[in-house]
Motif scaffolding. Structure first.
Motif, short mmCIF file in Angstrom:
data_model
loop_
_atom_site.label_atom_id
_atom_site.label_comp_id
_atom_site.label_asym_id
_atom_site.label_seq_id
_atom_site.Cartn_x
_atom_site.Cartn_y
_atom_site.Cartn_z
N ARG A 183 58.95 88.60 113.44
CA ARG A 183 59.29 90.01 113.35
C ARG A 183 58.11 90.82 113.86
O ARG A 183 57.00 90.30 113.97
N PRO A 184 58.32 92.08 114.20
CA PRO A 184 57.21 92.90 114.69
C PRO A 184 56.06 92.92 113.68
O PRO A 184 56.28 92.91 112.47
N GLY A 185 54.83 92.97 114.20
CA GLY A 185 53.67 92.81 113.33
C GLY A 185 52.62 93.90 113.43
O GLY A 185 51.51 93.70 112.95
N TRP A 186 52.95 95.05 114.03
CA TRP A 186 51.97 96.15 114.00
C TRP A 186 51.73 96.58 112.56
O TRP A 186 50.62 96.97 112.21
N ALA A 187 52.76 96.53 111.74
CA ALA A 187 52.64 96.85 110.32
C ALA A 187 53.06 95.65 109.50
O ALA A 187 54.09 95.02 109.79
N VAL A 188 52.26 95.30 108.50
CA VAL A 188 52.56 94.19 107.61
C VAL A 188 52.38 94.66 106.17
O VAL A 188 51.97 95.79 105.91
N THR A 189 52.70 93.79 105.23
CA THR A 189 52.51 94.10 103.82
C THR A 189 51.17 93.55 103.35
O THR A 189 50.54 92.74 104.03
N ALA A 190 50.75 93.96 102.16
CA ALA A 190 49.46 93.51 101.65
C ALA A 190 49.45 92.01 101.41
O ALA A 190 48.43 91.35 101.60
#
Length: 888
Positions: free
Chosen positions: A805-812
């Motif tokens: 999945r896109p990975g510019w933003a991830v969770t902690a």
């Protein structure tokens, strides 16, 4: 901390005032940092990546779920065609549904993509296509039958709270016209333990009663849509100590391996055409989508058709199926005689509840907790249901002594009864915890400081001190490095005390002395404390010992390797836990299957789940030195257990606590968070910047602005080195919305290759609990090729839709164990219920040079830091270790 607040906007009232007030003493917003946007911020999240059926709204299966509070399931009739992003307004936040880091929401494949051949890590039950939407219809198309429509309506009524689960068995609306097969009720199986399923198919879910809050409807069976329906199904029991083979395209740590090295081998789940046809007929008779047949085979093994016909509640073993859906399926197959007290139903529910609890981190649950959960699922006699489950071997029962704070330990001859708690658990986790406790005791008891592998001070190391391998293969990393310490040592061997005196810091000296005299040592500290573990490996290497350091992630391994190289040691002495277990990294194993090493320092130890830890420690040879090192403030493992915390709490070994603080404003801020204080720090170089936002649209707008322009221009960190971290996957400011907006700005494209384009930043779920980030470099017939921190990785074509999945933003949770030069942490207004001290600590500590906080959570942030610790996990390891200490 610098504040980046639109002109005239007051700071949110927060304890500790993380955003400086606009007064004479507060620093003015930097001119090269974004002010209030000149163009109006979008009112809602970008629509570039719509939320799709089957996608999770939450993050990892831990006690600290990374979720957003604005998750709303789609109505069943729209689940298969949902195309709008989740709204964040209008409804109160519902309970977060924790899911695994391996949860890789299925995506709409592009024209070049091929559907996944099998369910993989975290995959949910796929939503039916237009042709499959008819429950009981064929996979090729057709309209939903009247019986299936009635069944779906009954399911929705229970999920909305309009009827209880017992209505499936008493209400005319829930009755099916399907005749009960075979006439008489089939005999109840004794212990229907499904064959271990696909390790990639365990999808996390929240504990407690099923069904969303607020009466929101959810998708019918087989269409586990955007409502985040919990999945179940037993994951396989990993064979402790057995390495998993690296998969195709694997890097040094087995990045391309579906099993990720930490689990067991993949269970064969082919299923012949005749068997699949039989299962499809059973599914159709119960009103379930026939395309679930392959998942049923993976969950239940051979002979799944008869098993499912005799015990329809075994359908709960399939990921994504909820109790309400299994009840409807059973009602359609068995007719009106089955009821909510059916012993088959109770057993399946007990197993499902415990699997669910494991995905939240629990290895066992108290009997009272399970009784309450069974009552909420309309089981008429929960006590009898639990007794039956224990008698039939579905679960194991344990009695752990209760600890009274401040009470003195009971004497061995004390005949007074000690209070106990009754725990129930699945054998998978019970065996893992008991194996881990026994293996740790073996490490402690077999250690001898004067062993042959540990030469006396002044002696020359024996070049043949390594155990005989009898032809056992070495790992590639060991062969390439040529770094057998005993073969390289020259001259007299320095003593441990001399090495401790030469250590770079007092804390490093303390760690060296502790490891010199003990087989097991725990070591706690922040990012700077990693240098102390490196100093220990260097000291052991100087004594001619085979010493290695293991990290949780590939990024951690690279940073460890660089630190070892700075100390004059081979970078190949740094490995990942998964790579070590898989045999892709490290020294390899001897003829007995034990690692060929004398000392192992495991960094990021809080990320170890109980099964991986058991496999790791079982593989250590007798007489080894094991150091478990990590930051106790970070989020716990994505899998079940809290190994590091339990070992520390059991006081089974020496404990070294680093006194080396993390440097700079970020280190000062994070250190305060670790003790429950969120204080303002001076950041003259804009190391920490607060960006207040008004709403979700403003948060997305400012995040994109920071990544694309402000941080590169003002801080000098290029875009590829900036990572966005947010609280969850769903919602208007979740990873999906942020990734859609960031792709549109940074790498626009049609997503021709399975939804991706070359240049896209991606997150690749290698295995449950292990995600790597990288960049798409090319599309090939066999899959997508990624650059993951300089390593070339091929994601098989069949896994692209599930694992990428896109990975510019991830969770902690996905960010744990990794660091980037700059991070942007996004805290939307509805994040408050999901924030904990551990979450904030983990997210804020991922940046090396710069941290921007897009802050819309108001006072919820300092409240979480000061008053919301991580939720407790129910485990047995601490009690097992203490019992061993008492008898030692």
């Amino acid at each position: 901390m610098s504040s980046d607040r639109p002109a005239g906007e007051a700071a949110s009232p927060t304890t500790g005032d993380p955003a400086p007030r606009e007064d004479a003493t507060a620093p003015a917003p930097a001119p090269d940092h974004p002010e209030a946007p000149a163009d109006p911020a979008p009112a809602t999240a970008p629509r570039g990546q719509a939320e799709r059926p089957g996608e999770r709204e939450a993050d990892e299966a831990t006690a600290d779920p990374d979720t957003t509070a604005d998750q709303h399931p789609a109505p069943p009739a729209e689940a298969a065609r949902e195309a709008e992003p989740t709204s964040e307004t209008g409804a109160p936040p519902r309970e977060a549904e924790p899911t695994s880091e391996a949860d890789t929401q299925p995506r709409e494949a592009g024209p070049e993509a091929e559907p996944a051949a099998e369910a993989t890590s975290g995959a949910r039950v796929a939503a039916p296509s237009a042709g499959e939407a008819g429950a009981g219809g064929s996979a090729g198309g057709g309209k939903r039958s009247a019986a299936a429509e009635a069944l779906a309506a009954a399911v929705r009524a229970v999920e909305r709270g309009e009827a209880d689960a017992a209505s499936f068995f008493t209400s005319a609306r829930g009755r099916s016209t399907a005749a009960r097969p075979g006439g008489a009720r089939p005999a109840s199986p004794g212990h229907a333990t499904p064959t271990p399923g696909d390790p990639q198919a365990a999808t996390p879910h929240a504990a407690g009663p099923a069904g969303p809050a607020g009466g929101a409807p959810t998708a019918p069976l087989g269409g586990a849509g955007s409502g985040g329906a919990p999945a179940s199904g037993p994951a396989p029991t990993a064979t402790a100590g057995a390495p998993a083979a690296a998969g195709p395209g694997a890097g040094p740590s087995g990045v391309g391996s579906p099993a990720g090295g930490a689990g067991g081998a993949r269970v064969s789940s082919a299923g012949g055409p005749a068997e699949l046809d039989e299962i499809r007929q059973v599914l159709a008779a119960g009103g379930a989508p026939p395309h679930l047949a392959e998942q049923v085979v993976r969950a239940l093994g051979e002979g799944a058709g008869p098993v499912l016909r005799d015990d329809p509640w075994q359908l709960l073993a399939v990921p994504g199926v909820r109790p309400e859906q299994a009840d409807g399926f059973a009602r359609a197959l068995l007719g009106p005689d089955c009821g909510p007290g059916d012993e088959r139903r109770s057993r399946a529910l007990v197993t499902w509840l415990l699997e669910r609890a494991a995905l939240e981190g629990h290895t066992a649950r108290e009997s009272a907790t399970l009784r309450d959960a069974l009552a909420q699922h309309a089981v008429p006699d929960p006590d009898e249901a639990l007794r039956d489950a224990v008698a039939e071997g579905v679960v194991l029962v344990f009695q752990d002594a209760l600890e009274t704070p401040g009470a003195a330990p009971a004497a061995e001859d004390d005949e007074a009864e000690q209070p106990v708690r009754v725990l129930l658990g699945l054998d998978r986790y019970a065996l893992a915890e008991e194996s881990l406790a026994d293996s740790l005791a073996r490490v402690i008891n077999t250690f001898e400081p004067g062993a042959a592998a540990d030469p006396a001070p002044g002696a020359r190391p024996e070049t043949d001190a390594a155990p005989e391998t009898d032809g056992a293969p070495e790992s590639d990393a060991a062969r390439e490095s040529g770094a057998e310490p005993e073969a390289e040592a020259a001259g007299p061997v320095p003593g441990w005390e001399a090495l401790a005196d030469a250590a770079p810091s007092p804390s490093a000296a303390e760690l060296v002395r502790a490891a010199a005299g003990h087989g097991l040592v725990t070591h706690s500290g922040g990012e700077s404390a990693r240098a102390e573990a490196v100093a220990l490996v260097a000291a052991a290497h100087a004594r001619g010992l085979r010493a290695y350091a293991a990290a949780h992630t590939d990024d951690g391994r690279r940073r460890l390797g660089a630190a070892l190289a700075d100390s004059g040691l081979p970078a190949a002495l740094a490995v990942t836990v998964a790579g070590l277990l898989a045999g892709a990294e490290g020294p390899g194993r001897d003829a007995d299957g034990a690692f060929r090493l004398d000392l192992l320092a495991v960094l990021d130890a809080p990320q170890l789940d109980v099964e991986a830890a058991a496999a790791l420690v079982e593989s250590l040879p007798d007489g080894v030195r094991l150091v478990l090192s990590g930051d106790p403030g970070v989020l716990w493992s994505a899998g079940a257990g809290r190994v590091f915390a339990d070992v520390v709490a059991a006081r089974a070994c020496p404990q070294v606590v680093s006194r080396t603080p993390d440097p700079g404003p970020i280190g000062e801020l994070v250190s305060g968070i670790g003790i429950g204080e969120l204080s303002q720090v001076e950041a003259p170089g804009k190391e920490v910047v607060i960006v207040p936002v008004r709403d979700a649209g403003d948060a997305v707008h400012r995040t994109v602005q920071l990544v694309a322009d402000s941080v590169p221009r003002a801080i000098g960190v290029p875009v590829p080195d900036i990572q966005v971290i947010t609280v969850g996957h769903g919602g208007a400011v979740g990873t999906r919305a942020l990734n859609a907006a960031l792709k549109e700005r940074l790498n626009p494209g049609p997503g021709r290759f399975g939804g991706f384009d070359p240049g896209d930043r991606v997150a690749y779920a290698v295995a449950p609990g292990r995600t790597v980030t990288g960049t798409v470099t090319a599309a090939e017939p066999d899959g997508l090729r990624l650059d993951c921190g300089g390593e070339d990785v091929l994601v098989p074509r069949a896994r692209v839709a599930d694992a990428l999945r896109p990975g510019w933003a991830v969770t902690a949770h996905q960010a744990a164990g990794r660091r980037w030069p700059a991070t942007v942490v996004v805290l939307p207004g509805d994040a408050g219920p999901l924030l904990t001290r551990a979450w904030v600590y983990t997210a804020f500590s991922r940046g090396e040079r710069h941290l921007s906080v897009v802050h819309g959570a108001g006072p919820a942030l300092p409240h979480a830091v000061a008053e919301v610790p991580a939720a407790e996990r129910t485990t047995r390891l601490r009690a097992l270790l203490r019992a061993q200490n008492a008898t030692a």
